[in-house]
Write a protein that holds these residues in place. Sequence first.
Motif, short mmCIF file in Angstrom:
data_model
loop_
_atom_site.label_atom_id
_atom_site.label_comp_id
_atom_site.label_asym_id
_atom_site.label_seq_id
_atom_site.Cartn_x
_atom_site.Cartn_y
_atom_site.Cartn_z
N ASN A 77 0.85 -1.21 0.00
CA ASN A 77 0.00 0.00 0.00
C ASN A 77 0.88 1.25 0.00
O ASN A 77 2.10 1.16 0.14
CB ASN A 77 -1.00 0.01 1.18
CG ASN A 77 -0.31 -0.03 2.53
OD1 ASN A 77 0.57 0.78 2.83
ND2 ASN A 77 -0.68 -1.00 3.35
N GLY A 78 0.23 2.39 -0.15
CA GLY A 78 0.96 3.64 -0.24
C GLY A 78 1.67 4.02 1.05
O GLY A 78 2.76 4.58 1.03
N THR A 79 1.03 3.70 2.17
CA THR A 79 1.65 4.01 3.47
C THR A 79 2.97 3.27 3.63
O THR A 79 3.98 3.86 4.04
CB THR A 79 0.67 3.63 4.61
OG1 THR A 79 -0.62 4.19 4.33
CG2 THR A 79 1.16 4.14 5.95
N ILE A 82 5.65 4.81 1.46
CA ILE A 82 6.29 5.99 2.06
C ILE A 82 7.28 5.56 3.15
O ILE A 82 8.41 6.05 3.21
CB ILE A 82 5.24 6.96 2.68
CG1 ILE A 82 4.27 7.46 1.61
CG2 ILE A 82 5.95 8.14 3.35
CD1 ILE A 82 3.10 8.28 2.18
N THR A 103 -3.15 17.20 4.63
CA THR A 103 -2.94 15.99 3.83
C THR A 103 -3.67 14.85 4.53
O THR A 103 -4.18 15.02 5.65
CB THR A 103 -1.44 15.65 3.66
OG1 THR A 103 -1.30 14.44 2.89
CG2 THR A 103 -0.75 15.43 5.00
N PHE A 104 -3.72 13.71 3.85
CA PHE A 104 -4.30 12.52 4.46
C PHE A 104 -3.36 12.03 5.58
O PHE A 104 -2.14 12.16 5.48
CB PHE A 104 -4.47 11.44 3.39
CG PHE A 104 -5.06 10.15 3.89
CD1 PHE A 104 -6.25 10.13 4.61
CD2 PHE A 104 -4.44 8.95 3.61
CE1 PHE A 104 -6.79 8.94 5.06
CE2 PHE A 104 -4.97 7.74 4.06
CZ PHE A 104 -6.14 7.74 4.78
N ALA A 106 -2.13 9.36 6.48
CA ALA A 106 -1.10 8.37 6.17
C ALA A 106 0.27 9.01 5.95
O ALA A 106 1.30 8.41 6.25
CB ALA A 106 -1.49 7.54 4.95
N THR A 107 0.30 10.23 5.40
CA THR A 107 1.58 10.91 5.17
C THR A 107 2.34 11.02 6.49
O THR A 107 3.54 10.70 6.56
CB THR A 107 1.34 12.33 4.59
OG1 THR A 107 0.42 12.25 3.50
CG2 THR A 107 2.64 12.95 4.12
N VAL A 165 3.25 17.02 -0.79
CA VAL A 165 2.15 16.17 -1.26
C VAL A 165 1.44 16.88 -2.42
O VAL A 165 1.21 18.09 -2.35
CB VAL A 165 1.13 15.92 -0.12
CG1 VAL A 165 0.05 14.93 -0.56
CG2 VAL A 165 1.83 15.41 1.14
N ASP A 191 5.10 12.76 -1.99
CA ASP A 191 3.90 11.95 -1.76
C ASP A 191 2.99 12.21 -2.95
O ASP A 191 2.24 13.18 -2.98
CB ASP A 191 3.22 12.32 -0.43
CG ASP A 191 1.97 11.48 -0.18
OD1 ASP A 191 1.41 10.95 -1.15
OD2 ASP A 191 1.54 11.38 0.99
N GLU A 194 -1.75 10.72 -4.78
CA GLU A 194 -3.01 11.17 -5.39
C GLU A 194 -2.80 11.66 -6.81
O GLU A 194 -3.75 12.12 -7.45
CB GLU A 194 -3.60 12.31 -4.53
CG GLU A 194 -3.82 11.87 -3.09
CD GLU A 194 -4.42 12.94 -2.19
OE1 GLU A 194 -4.62 14.08 -2.64
OE2 GLU A 194 -4.68 12.62 -1.01
N SER A 214 -0.09 5.41 -4.68
CA SER A 214 -1.01 4.50 -4.00
C SER A 214 -2.01 3.95 -5.02
O SER A 214 -2.43 4.66 -5.93
CB SER A 214 -1.79 5.24 -2.91
OG SER A 214 -2.90 4.47 -2.49
N ASN A 216 -4.85 2.28 -3.81
CA ASN A 216 -6.02 1.96 -3.00
C ASN A 216 -7.28 2.02 -3.88
O ASN A 216 -7.25 2.59 -4.98
CB ASN A 216 -6.10 2.97 -1.85
CG ASN A 216 -7.09 2.55 -0.80
OD1 ASN A 216 -7.27 1.36 -0.56
ND2 ASN A 216 -7.74 3.51 -0.18
N LYS A 219 -8.29 5.43 -5.49
CA LYS A 219 -7.31 6.26 -6.19
C LYS A 219 -7.51 6.18 -7.71
O LYS A 219 -8.40 5.47 -8.19
CB LYS A 219 -5.89 5.83 -5.78
CG LYS A 219 -5.58 6.14 -4.29
CD LYS A 219 -5.30 7.60 -4.06
CE LYS A 219 -5.17 8.14 -2.66
NZ LYS A 219 -4.68 7.41 -1.55
N GLY A 226 -2.51 -1.21 -2.69
CA GLY A 226 -1.18 -1.26 -3.28
C GLY A 226 -0.49 0.09 -3.24
O GLY A 226 -1.14 1.11 -3.01
#
Length: 394
Positions: A77-79, A82, A103-104, A106-107, A165, A191, A194, A214, A216, A219, A226
Motif C-alpha cells: 500500500n501507499g503508506t 512511504i 494531507t491525508f 497516512a503521510t 504532497v 507523496d 493522489e 497508491s 487503493n 485512487k 497497493g
Amino acid sequence: MTSSATSSEIIAAISSVIGDVARPVALHEPLFAGNENAYVKSCIDEGWVSSVGAFVSRFERDLAAFCGAPRAVVVVNGTCAIHAALMVLGVRPGDEVLIPSLTFVATANAVVHAGAVPHFVDVEETSLGVDPAALRAHLESIATRKDRQTVNKLTGRPIRALMPVHIFGHPCRLEELAAIAREWNLQLVEDATEALGSTQDGRPVGSRHTAVFSFNGNKMVTTGGGGAVTTHDEDLYQRLKHLTTTAKQSHAWAFLHDQVGYNYRMPNLNAALGCAQLEQAPRFLAAKRALAAAYARAFEGMKGVRILPSPPGTESNYWLVTLLADQAGEAWLNGMLQALHDAGLQCRPAWQPLHLLPMYRDNPRSELPRTQALAQRIISLPSSVRLGLPYLQS
Ligand SMILES: *Cc1c(COP(=O)(O)O)cnc(C)c1O
C-alpha cells in the motif's frame, strides 16, 4: 459571504454535470473495463497468486514507463511505500520530516512508522501544496546547519527530509521545493499517492525525484490495495527492493537475510489488477480531465465559489475535483455538506489538518494560517472516471 452561491445552486450545477446517474453518487469509485478479469483469472488458473509471479515485474515496468522513471518498486500500500522510501533515504529514528498539515493522515503516520517526527508546514492556495516561501522563512527562523546537517534549534533534532504532497492530484511547486531541499541538505520524496498521471512542465509526476504512489480502491487506478515508489537512483532502487522483500539474498535454496526486512511485496493477484488498470490509465485521465472541465463550465460565474484549476505549468489528474469557496467557515462547510449529502451527492471536506489530531497536537510546526483557512473552504466533488466518460464521446 453574503452573496455566495446557495446550496441549491451548487447542487444544480453538480447535477447538470453528472446527469441522472443513480443517487447516491460516490465520491470516487473504481472502473473495471479492460483486462482485469482475464489477468486476475490467469493468476488463479496458473496458481501464481502470492508473492511470486510475472505480473509483479510487469506492473513495475509498466508503472515506471507510465511515470517516466527508470525504476519502480511495488508494495502492499501507499503508506508502506512511504515508510520504505523514508528508510532507504536515510530517515532515522528521532529525525524530523517536513510535511504539510493539510494531507491525508497516512503521510504523517508513515513518518512515525519510520521512527521519525512529522514537522508540519503551511500550504498555498494555488496548488494546495507546501508553500515554498513560507517553508524557506520557517527554516531560516528555526533551523541551523551543523556539519552538513540541518537541525531544528527548538527541538535539537535533525530535520532529515521534506515530503511535499500533490493534493487531490494538483502538482505542488516541486522545483522550488527541491531547491530548498538542496540548500538545506534535505532528502526529498514526493507523496504522489493522489497524482498518478499528473504532469508538470509536460513531464509526469514521479519522473524527476523519488515519488510514492497508491493504488487503493479510491485512487486513480487500483490494485485493491497497493503502493509504489518510483526513482532514478539505481542504488536506492536496489535497497528498496531488498528491504521490502524480507532482505533475502538471492540463492537457490538457502534463507539468507542480511538485515531486518519488511514483507511489503505486492501480491501477484493485485499486480495483475494493476496491469489491467494501467492499460486504461490514459483513458481514465482523459475522462477525469473532461469531467473537471465540465464542472468548471458549470460553476463559471457562480458567486463565491470556483473549481480549482491545475496550477500554472501543470496538468492535474483531477483525482478529486475541488470546489473552493472564496471565504467560508465551519458553519458554511457543514451546512453545504449536509445539503449535498441529502441530495445524494457524496461530497467530502478536505481532511482535518493533522496538527489538530490528538496524536499530532504537540508536533513541531510552522505557523499554519492558510492550512486552517483552506480546510474550511474545500469541498471535493464526485470525481469517478465513469462520470467523465460521456464527455469523451463528444
Ligand atoms: C492514499 C494516500 C496515502 C496512502 O496510501 P494507502 O495506499 O491508502 O496506504 C498517503 N498519502 C496520501 C496523501 C494519500 O491520499
